[in-house]
Every structure is written in C-alpha cells, then in structure tokens.
Design a protein around this motif. Sequence first.
Motif, PDB file in Angstrom:
ATOM      1  N   LEU A 219       2.832   0.806   3.485  1.00 56.38           N
ATOM      2  CA  LEU A 219       3.219   2.154   3.902  1.00 56.38           C
ATOM      3  C   LEU A 219       4.386   2.674   3.062  1.00 56.38           C
ATOM      4  O   LEU A 219       4.358   3.796   2.557  1.00 56.38           O
ATOM      5  N   VAL A 220       5.414   1.835   2.900  1.00 52.29           N
ATOM      6  CA  VAL A 220       6.595   2.244   2.121  1.00 52.29           C
ATOM      7  C   VAL A 220       6.206   2.564   0.685  1.00 52.29           C
ATOM      8  O   VAL A 220       6.616   3.592   0.128  1.00 52.29           O
ATOM      9  N   THR A 221       5.401   1.699   0.075  1.00 50.49           N
ATOM     10  CA  THR A 221       5.005   1.897  -1.325  1.00 50.49           C
ATOM     11  C   THR A 221       4.192   3.170  -1.497  1.00 50.49           C
ATOM     12  O   THR A 221       4.407   3.942  -2.438  1.00 50.49           O
ATOM     13  N   ALA A 222       3.244   3.399  -0.579  1.00 50.13           N
ATOM     14  CA  ALA A 222       2.373   4.575  -0.690  1.00 50.13           C
ATOM     15  C   ALA A 222       3.159   5.875  -0.555  1.00 50.13           C
ATOM     16  O   ALA A 222       3.008   6.796  -1.364  1.00 50.13           O
ATOM     17  N   VAL A 223       4.005   5.946   0.467  1.00 48.58           N
ATOM     18  CA  VAL A 223       4.773   7.174   0.685  1.00 48.58           C
ATOM     19  C   VAL A 223       5.782   7.395  -0.434  1.00 48.58           C
ATOM     20  O   VAL A 223       5.948   8.513  -0.933  1.00 48.58           O
ATOM     21  N   ALA A 224       6.450   6.315  -0.859  1.00 52.41           N
ATOM     22  CA  ALA A 224       7.439   6.443  -1.934  1.00 52.41           C
ATOM     23  C   ALA A 224       6.790   6.906  -3.231  1.00 52.41           C
ATOM     24  O   ALA A 224       7.323   7.762  -3.944  1.00 52.41           O
ATOM     25  N   LYS A 225       5.620   6.361  -3.557  1.00 50.40           N
ATOM     26  CA  LYS A 225       4.926   6.739  -4.778  1.00 50.40           C
ATOM     27  C   LYS A 225       4.488   8.196  -4.736  1.00 50.40           C
ATOM     28  O   LYS A 225       4.587   8.930  -5.730  1.00 50.40           O
ATOM     29  N   PHE A 226       4.036   8.644  -3.571  1.00 54.38           N
ATOM     30  CA  PHE A 226       3.562  10.018  -3.425  1.00 54.38           C
ATOM     31  C   PHE A 226       4.716  11.018  -3.471  1.00 54.38           C
ATOM     32  O   PHE A 226       4.593  12.117  -3.994  1.00 54.38           O
TER      33      PHE A 226
END
Length: 624
Positions: A219-226
């Motif tokens: 979740l953290v990686t996906a939101v941060a990347k977006f």
Amino acid sequence: MSEQKSRKESNPSPPRGPGGFGGHGMMMPGEKASDFKGTIGRLIKYLGSYKLPILICFAFSAASAVFSIVGPKVLGQATTRLFEGAMGKIAGSGVGIDFSAIARILLTLALLYVLSALFGYIQSWIMAGVSVKISYRFRKDISEKINRLPLSYFDGVSQGEVLSRVTNDVDTVNQTLNQNISQIISSVTTLVGVLVMMLTISWLMTLVTLLIIPLSLILVTAVAKFSQKYFAQQQNYLGHVNGHIEEMYGGHLVMKAFNGEEKSVEEFDKLNRVLYDSAWKSQFLSGLMMPAMSFIGNLGFVAMCILGGWLAIKKAITVGDIQAFVQYVKSFTQPLAQVAGISNTIQQTAAAAERVFEFLDEKEESPDAGQTDIAQPLADQVEFKNVRFGYSPDKIIIKDFSASVKPGQKVAIVGPTGAGKTTIVKLLMRFYELNGGSIRIDGRDSRDFTREELRSKFGMVLQDTWLYNGTIMDNIRYGRLDATDEEVMEAAKAAHCDNFIRALPDGYNMVLDEEASNISQGQKQLLTIARAILADPKILILDEATSSVDTRTEVLIQKAMDRLMKGRTSFVIAHRLSTIRDADLILVMNDGDIVEQGRHEELLERGGFYANLYNSQFELAQAG
C-alpha cells in the motif's frame, strides 16, 4: 559586458506529507539524486570527523529503544498478577491481588521508561550539536568556494540558485541528520527487539502479525509511487510562483507604469492553478495512507484478539502476555512506518547533498602563477598586447586589442553599447582570464601577480552601485577597513557628499536598508565614489561613474575626480563624451577592437568614428 541570465525561481524546501504512521511526520518523494550511492557515501565521509559523537548517539538511541521495548513485557506481568489475583478472589481459591508485587513491577516499569527518556534526550542533544556543526561546515565551505569561483560561473547561474544551496539544501541535510539518523537506529533496534519479544510470547501470533506487513508495504509503495509525480510538480510550480512574485515585486514600479497588473495577475493565476491542482492531489494521496494503514492494522488487531483469546482458553498464553503483545504490535508497525518515511527523506537529502557537492566541485579560478613582491612599488604603466577574449570560446568579443598607457595618464574608453568597454577593465583586474595575448603592468604579465595583490592596486566605481545593509560610515570605510572616522569624512567631503550625509537622520551613522532605498540613486553613486577616494588606489577605474547624478552634482564630482586622478593612471568609461574631453588618451572601441585613439581635438579633426559619436551626442543635447 555580457548580460547575465537571471533565473528567479526559488528552490523551496521539500514538501512534507500531513503525517505518517504512528503520528510521525513523513516526507514524500520529490527530487531524487542522480547518484544516490555515491552521494550518500560522500556524505558519510563528510561526517568522518564526527565519528565518535555519532557512535555515542547511536548507542544511546539503541539503549533508549531497548528500555522502551522491555516496558510492555514488564507491564504484562503486572496485568497477569492483577488478573490472576482477581480471578482467584472470585473463585475463592486464592489470596487475592498482590498489590505490593504489582507496585514493585510498576516501579521497575517507571524506571525503565525514565531511563529510556533520559537516553533519548542525551542522544537528541548530541545529534543536534553534530548536525548544526555539519551545517556550519557546509555553509563555510560554500562561502569559501564562492570566493574561489570565476565570475564566468555566475554568468550562467542566478544568485537565487546559489543562495538556495546555502539555505534550503543545507537545511534539508541538517534536518535529516538531526531528526532521522538517530531515528533510523532507534527504529531498527525497535523492530528487531520487538520481534524478539513477540516471538518469546507466541510464535503463532507473531506469524499472523508478519503476514499483515506485506499488505502495508504494498500500500505504501503504490500510493507513494503514484503521488511522487504530483509532489515533484508541486515543488516545481512552487518555484515558478515564487519566481513570478519576486520578479513582479522587484520591478513593481515598471509593472505599474506600463499597466501590467492585469497580465501579472493572469500569469500568477495560471501558475497558481497548476500549483493548487498538484498540491491538492499530492496531499490527498498522502492523506489516504493513514486511514488505509489504520484499516489494515485494525484487521490485524481483530485477528490477534481472536487468536489470543483462543490461546488463552487453551492455557497457552496469559492475559498479560496478550496485552503486552498488542502493545508490541503497535510498537512494531510504528517503526515500519518511520522507516518508510525516512527512506523518502533520505532520497531528498541525497538530492540536496548532491546539489551542495556539485557546487563544491565546480571548477575554480586557475591558481596564481607567481607571487609578486608586495613591497615592490608599481609605476602604473599598463600595456594591452594583442588581447583576445570571449565569455565563451566560440564567441570572441575582444578580437585584437592593443594599447599602451603611460604612468599617470587619464585614459578614456568610449564606444557604442556592446563594443567591449567594460570587458576591458574586467580583464585588467583578472576577473576573467584571456583567450590570447597579454596585459602587462610595469612590463610584467598581470598573471604573474597574485589576484589579491593585483586588485589591491585598483579602485573601481561602477555604474551599478553596491551598498550593503549598514551605516553610511561603514559603507564608505569598505574602501579601506582600517580608516579612521576622520579619514572617512575627508573622503566624503572630497566626493561632495558630506553635506547631504549630515542632513540625513543620524548623519554618518544612518543605517542603509538592504536595497539602500532610503537615499537617492545619485547619493548612492556619491557614496561609492567616496569609498574609492578613501581606498587611495594606484590605478583608478571609473565605469560610467557619473551616469546616475544630475548635471550640477556631476560638475562637482568631476572636480573631485580630477584631483583624485592627478598623478594616477586612470581608466574612464563614459557614454557622455563631454566628460572626457580633457583625457590624455581616448581609446575608441567598436566590435571589440580599437578603431581610433588620440586626444579629443585630434579625433575630432580626423572626422572619423569618434567625431560621428561626439557630433551625434552634441546634436541630441542641442535638440533636448
């Protein structure tokens, strides 16, 4: 004189998210370093002289985390004593609650937390001192580097860009060292310690907890990347908005005079809309993390409560251990979130440090070839021999400049805009290095002098006045720092500015603001001339020295200049040819070359380029 390109965009501090997990601030991704490993490695080497305090800080940070980790386990023992005593009392088979044992446990718990807080305070105090010293060293190195850079560097880099590295980039590194380095040790220690304590309580419940971690990381990686592109866009357009405001404020009078308010507002609205859109999206996406992580965390708590209750019924775990385990789970997810936030911070810190190191690695002025005997007097004979120069090698503006100036001569350099007049005096003072030819002073190449010794023989009065935030007395004394107040006042009288200074509030002790806007442009010019008089230089350079004063003041200054230039070699650059009619030698320049030279009367008799310039100015004056 080449025009410097001014880039007004500021470089704001990196934006921060509204808050990370566990209530700790979290910096979102923005600019990244092009060489992350190399920059971090160099930053670690830069910290080499502070190894001992940093190691002590790490030790105290780890000790603080260890004491904090043990706390829930001890508290769980108190909960177990309380629960077992209460249940025994209800069943009538026990002696009741042992409050003295619980008191001893709570006293031990309090001591552990006090030690944890004390060690945490000590490590924060040590790290704050180290980070401030690092920032001081960075800024000191940058300040010294500025003085070693050639002027050509600043032709392509704005002042705001340099200031951004001194302020914003160094502050970013400072914040990371102060807040995040010790936190990394604390977080890693907490992660390992909590994991060990959880395993000692129940390996099965620990396994369930660890299954939740991948969901959180995904979740953290996906939101941060977006959200990264929106944070980068936000930072970029914040610079555009600040740059636009700075330009409009700096040229406020011109903007008002040309009725540019509407266009300025339209441009601001356009930039601000993009900034609003990117800021809203970036903050919204980063704000999603907290509730989403809370939801995943709550699912984990539900699973642990069900599993813990089942294990308690099976007598495989005590109630106190369940309570301690719940606390450990909270302590486990918090450092995970901190590490995720710190990883983003480290990226931005590497980018900031890389910009600082890039500046420190910029090519410096070529070293002085030799050392002139400081005690050796100069006769002030100057010779330009086949001088060739261009601000860039492919654009030569001074093609083949040759001239000989005898000691004590007043030399005027005239010509149309862009002819190379100001460039010549810059080369004379070695602000730039020649592409070819030589400039000789008393028969010696100017490159055989150290720059400091060479420039100490010159006094300059430029058309762009430079005064700093300080008293009038100090601004004039800048020409010779060891001058007495009486000598400063004598120089002011010689420059015909003593009268207006005494008429100002506080007189010589009046403080000029940063832009020196509390005096007129002509008064600024008079102060810079007084500064040059005080310096008592061997060679004078006057670049449009009277361009900003009225005719009456110009006459007074001209008389003072004549007295000052008597017996000194002087170079005068002027557009108004009427001010240099008494020059011993007039060099007429056009397109980087001398097209004519001689005295005023001689050049008029020739009827050439100089005569055309002079007659056109005379006709304009007559028409005016």
